[in-house]
Design an enzyme around this catalytic site. Structure first.
Site, mmCIF file in Angstrom:
data_model
loop_
_atom_site.group_PDB
_atom_site.id
_atom_site.type_symbol
_atom_site.label_atom_id
_atom_site.label_comp_id
_atom_site.label_asym_id
_atom_site.label_seq_id
_atom_site.Cartn_x
_atom_site.Cartn_y
_atom_site.Cartn_z
ATOM 1 N N CYS A 9 10.236 7.063 5.526
ATOM 2 C CA CYS A 9 10.141 7.895 4.321
ATOM 3 C C CYS A 9 11.199 7.579 3.271
ATOM 4 C CB CYS A 9 10.183 9.373 4.696
ATOM 5 S SG CYS A 9 11.683 9.887 5.574
ATOM 6 N N HIS A 10 12.351 7.034 3.671
ATOM 7 C CA HIS A 10 13.408 6.740 2.703
ATOM 8 C C HIS A 10 13.336 5.315 2.148
ATOM 9 C CE1 HIS A 10 15.112 10.578 3.351
ATOM 10 N NE2 HIS A 10 15.730 10.326 4.492
ATOM 11 N N ARG A 12 11.463 1.872 0.253
ATOM 12 C CA ARG A 12 10.815 1.709 -1.053
ATOM 13 C C ARG A 12 9.398 2.277 -1.053
ATOM 14 N NH1 ARG A 12 13.415 -3.473 -1.472
ATOM 15 N NH2 ARG A 12 14.809 -3.561 -3.259
ATOM 16 N N MET A 13 8.597 1.839 -0.092
ATOM 17 C CA MET A 13 7.209 2.294 -0.061
ATOM 18 C C MET A 13 7.115 3.753 0.341
ATOM 19 S SD MET A 13 5.140 0.214 -1.296
ATOM 20 C CE MET A 13 3.846 1.403 -0.958
ATOM 21 N N THR A 87 4.506 -4.531 7.270
ATOM 22 C CA THR A 87 4.185 -5.955 7.391
ATOM 23 C C THR A 87 5.205 -6.657 8.287
ATOM 24 O OG1 THR A 87 5.456 -6.511 5.395
ATOM 25 C CG2 THR A 87 3.124 -5.979 5.118
ATOM 26 N N SER A 109 -3.792 -2.786 8.430
ATOM 27 C CA SER A 109 -4.118 -3.856 7.500
ATOM 28 C C SER A 109 -2.821 -4.506 7.062
ATOM 29 C CB SER A 109 -4.864 -3.331 6.268
ATOM 30 O OG SER A 109 -5.090 -4.387 5.342
ATOM 31 N N HIS A 142 6.749 -13.065 -4.312
ATOM 32 C CA HIS A 142 7.246 -11.707 -4.101
ATOM 33 C C HIS A 142 8.679 -11.579 -4.606
ATOM 34 C CE1 HIS A 142 3.804 -11.344 -1.314
ATOM 35 N NE2 HIS A 142 3.911 -10.057 -1.552
ATOM 36 N N HIS A 143 9.163 -10.345 -4.679
ATOM 37 C CA HIS A 143 10.524 -10.039 -5.122
ATOM 38 C C HIS A 143 11.560 -10.644 -4.176
ATOM 39 C CE1 HIS A 143 10.638 -7.014 -1.881
ATOM 40 N NE2 HIS A 143 9.392 -6.744 -2.237
ATOM 41 N N LYS A 146 12.308 -9.326 -0.393
ATOM 42 C CA LYS A 146 11.355 -9.424 0.713
ATOM 43 C C LYS A 146 11.914 -10.342 1.795
ATOM 44 C CE LYS A 146 6.447 -10.305 1.751
ATOM 45 N NZ LYS A 146 6.291 -9.020 2.453
ATOM 46 N N THR A 153 0.159 -10.794 3.778
ATOM 47 C CA THR A 153 -1.082 -10.903 3.013
ATOM 48 C C THR A 153 -1.552 -12.354 2.917
ATOM 49 O OG1 THR A 153 -0.523 -8.954 1.718
ATOM 50 C CG2 THR A 153 -2.172 -10.434 0.790
#
Length: 250
Positions: A9-10, A12-13, A87, A109, A142-143, A146, A153
């Protein structure tokens, strides 16, 4: 009201998902899980699902790959449906899905974007027609924060293409050297890291005198949170089993 336990929960996503759920009348976060439970939140936060006292309809996971195997075990114990959006999972963790899904519904996914999963369908339709005459390459960006490369993906796209081919390609992760064969049976997968790029994936079909490109660009992380919410809404009504975006989009 659908009650959610948010794992990671803390992160980024996790923070993005919190904002979207706050705007959604049908969802409510009743508890969070994070390795830093002492941070302030609008709901109680625990170090593990095992400690959570609140009841919920579903767990949504945007945590760290190292935490997912324990989360799966705890979801089975508590008989809670689980959406895994994390991921970089190991093969051992992924191997737990079919076993745990005999007890609970699990949705997994490598990318929660609806657009990416529609792209997969398009690639699987196009690849067989181009297989004999076109090289296939994937470039992902990506940033710079990562940690894993190539992205989950990119591997998802590669695996989806290979599933549709008569002769699956061997993956080549980047290229280096002075005497490369650039074997037609290889599929190059290349990673770029920089700045704040949320995510960009390009699949290139390069044939004699023509090039066909399929490209998906993520303009914000909201698309992944939206997909996770749709997955959670779908999963709550399912029996035990292993589900993916292809089931959601069917």
């Amino acid at each position: 009201m659908k009650k959610v336990i948010l794992s990671g929960c803390h992160g980024r996503m996790g923070q993005v998902l919190q904002k979207l759920i706050d705007q959604h009348l049908d969802f409510e976060i009743v508890a969070g899980i994070d390795h830093t439970p002492q941070k302030n939140a609008a709901f109680p936060v625990y170090a593990s699902l095992e400690e959570v006292a609140q009841t919920a309809d579903v767990v949504i996971d945007f945590s760290h790959y190292s935490a997912v195997s324990t989360l799966i075990k705890n979801c089975v114990t508590k008989e809670l449906p689980l959406v895994v959006a994390t991921t970089g999972l190991s093969a051992d963790t992924k191997a737990m899905f079919p076993i745990a899904s005999q007890v609970i519904p699990i949705f997994y996914s490598a990318n929660m974007s609806l657009g990416i999963n529609v792209l997969i369908k398009a690639l699987q339709a196009a690849a067989p027609a181009l297989e004999s005459d076109f090289n296939i390459e994937i470039v992902e960006k990506h940033h710079n924060q990562k940690k894993d490369a190539p992205s989950g993906t990119a591997l998802l796209l590669a695996d989806s293409i290979n599933q549709s081919l008569t002769s699956p390609k061997e993956y080549l992760f980047g290229r280096a050297g002075n005497d490369l064969e650039n074997d037609f049976n290889q599929m190059g997968i290349h990673a770029v890291r920089g700045g704040t790029i949320p995510g960009e994936h390009t699949v290139i079909f390069a044939g004699p005198d023509e090039i066909l490109e399929f490209k998906h660009t993520a303009l914000s992380r909201d698309i992944f949170a939206n997909g996770a919410m749709k997955a959670a809404e779908f999963l709550i009504n399912q029996n035990a089993g292993l589900y993916s975006m292809q089931d959601l989009l069917a």
